[in-house]
Write an enzyme that holds these catalytic residues in place. Structure first.
Site, PDB file in Angstrom:
ATOM      1  N   ASP A 267      39.508  44.200  61.284  1.00 17.08           N
ATOM      2  CA  ASP A 267      37.902  44.281  62.148  1.00 17.08           C
ATOM      3  C   ASP A 267      36.832  43.845  60.829  1.00 17.08           C
ATOM      4  O   ASP A 267      36.794  42.714  60.324  1.00 17.08           O
ATOM      5  CB  ASP A 267      38.139  45.811  62.958  1.00 17.08           C
TER       6      ASP A 267
ATOM      7  N   ASP B 100      43.584  41.016  61.101  1.00 17.57           N
ATOM      8  CA  ASP B 100      42.799  41.133  59.966  1.00 17.57           C
ATOM      9  C   ASP B 100      42.496  42.880  60.241  1.00 17.57           C
ATOM     10  O   ASP B 100      43.584  43.599  60.865  1.00 17.57           O
ATOM     11  CB  ASP B 100      41.451  40.644  61.182  1.00 17.57           C
TER      12      ASP B 100
END
Length: 289
Positions: free
Chosen positions: A210, A208
């Site tokens: 974040d 991802d």
């Protein structure tokens, strides 16, 4: 000294193609019980010892893992090199989900974990300027390239306490510092491996961005799990390629991990706590006996 490869990560890593002679063993340590039974297998001439960091069924949170027991158990089994697979968030556009990163630096932002085998009664200070073994890192990178996994070498990983994810302010701060990825499990694992004179390599698997990225949703468990399956399949390919070409004899580590305790213990022999020294039998027996 014979080399022995240890792998820390998810339990799915044990399902390697071509893995033979599988067995399990629960190892007791002076620091308590490891996260789970250790799994053994062999690819060609290379025996691998697997440890699911979070336990079977993901029972342990990042802050609740008994890192000392895990590293001690691997040391007792003769592990000389550890490849640690960790899910991370990325701070760089050029490190999108699905990318693997082999950091060469590490920032410790944890605060509630036992971070050393040593302490009052036997004080030691190991060098840690280079937290990861460069030679092992290059071997992992070459293995990844042989199986066409997108991998980058070099960069800085941040380890946060968790278990909550970052605030946006924290995420933007770490990005502003020029850091590359963030996770929750590399510390104190890497520090303890150095104290145990085990060469350690972190393989950070990006899941991802974040929560800093304006065009991607904030990190959450659902988002991570969607990416984890794909990353795990790639990690298994990397491991199989690494094991197929792993040396039978331990290589010297340019970061000095193979002799980290040579000059680390500063407590005089007559002042050492016998109880602590006894607990250090596997970790530091080479220099304490």
């Amino acid at each position: 000294m014979n080399a022995r490869l240890g792998v820390i990560g998810g339990s799915g890593l044990y399902n390697l193609p071509g893995l033979e002679d599988r067995r399990e063993e629960m190892v007791q340590t002076p620091w308590g019980t490891p996260s789970a039974a250790l799994r053994f297998g062999r690819i060609g001439a290379t025996e691998i010892v697997f440890l699911p960091r979070h336990g079977d069924g993901h029972r342990f949170s990042p802050g609740g893992i008994n890192y000392r027991a895990n590293i001690d158990a691997l040391k007792r089994l003769g592990v000389t090199d550890i490849v640690s697979f960790s899910a991370v968030g990325s701070y760089k556009e050029e490190l999108p989900p699905g990318t693997f990163l082999l950091p060469d630096q590490l920032v410790d932002r944890t605060f509630a974990r036992e971070s050393s085998f040593f302490g009052n009664g036997c004080v030691a200070h190991v060098p840690f300027g280079e937290p990861f073994g460069p030679r092992l890192r290059h071997r992992v990178a070459e293995a990844a390239r042989r199986v066409s996994v997108n991998i980058r070498e070099g960069g800085t990983a941040v380890c946060m306490e968790g278990p909550q994810f970052s605030t946006r302010a924290e995420s933007l701060f770490y990005k502003g510092q020029g850091y590359d990825v963030i996770g929750m499990t590399s510390m104190p694992e890497a520090k303890l491996a150095r104290e145990a004179e085990i060469t350690y390599c972190m393989c950070a698997m990006v899941t991802d961005f974040d929560c800093w990225h304006p065009h991607h949703e904030d990190v959450n468990v659902e988002l991570i799990l969607r990416q984890v399956h794909e990353n795990s399949e790639a990690a298994r390919r990397v491991l199989a390629a690494l094991a197929a070409d792993f040396p039978s004899e331990r290589e010297e580590c340019p970061a000095g991990s193979h002799r980290a305790l040579d000059f680390a213990i500063i407590t005089a022999k007559e002042a050492r706590d016998p109880a602590l020294v006894a607990r250090l039998d596997a970790i530091a027996g080479r220099v304490l006996r």
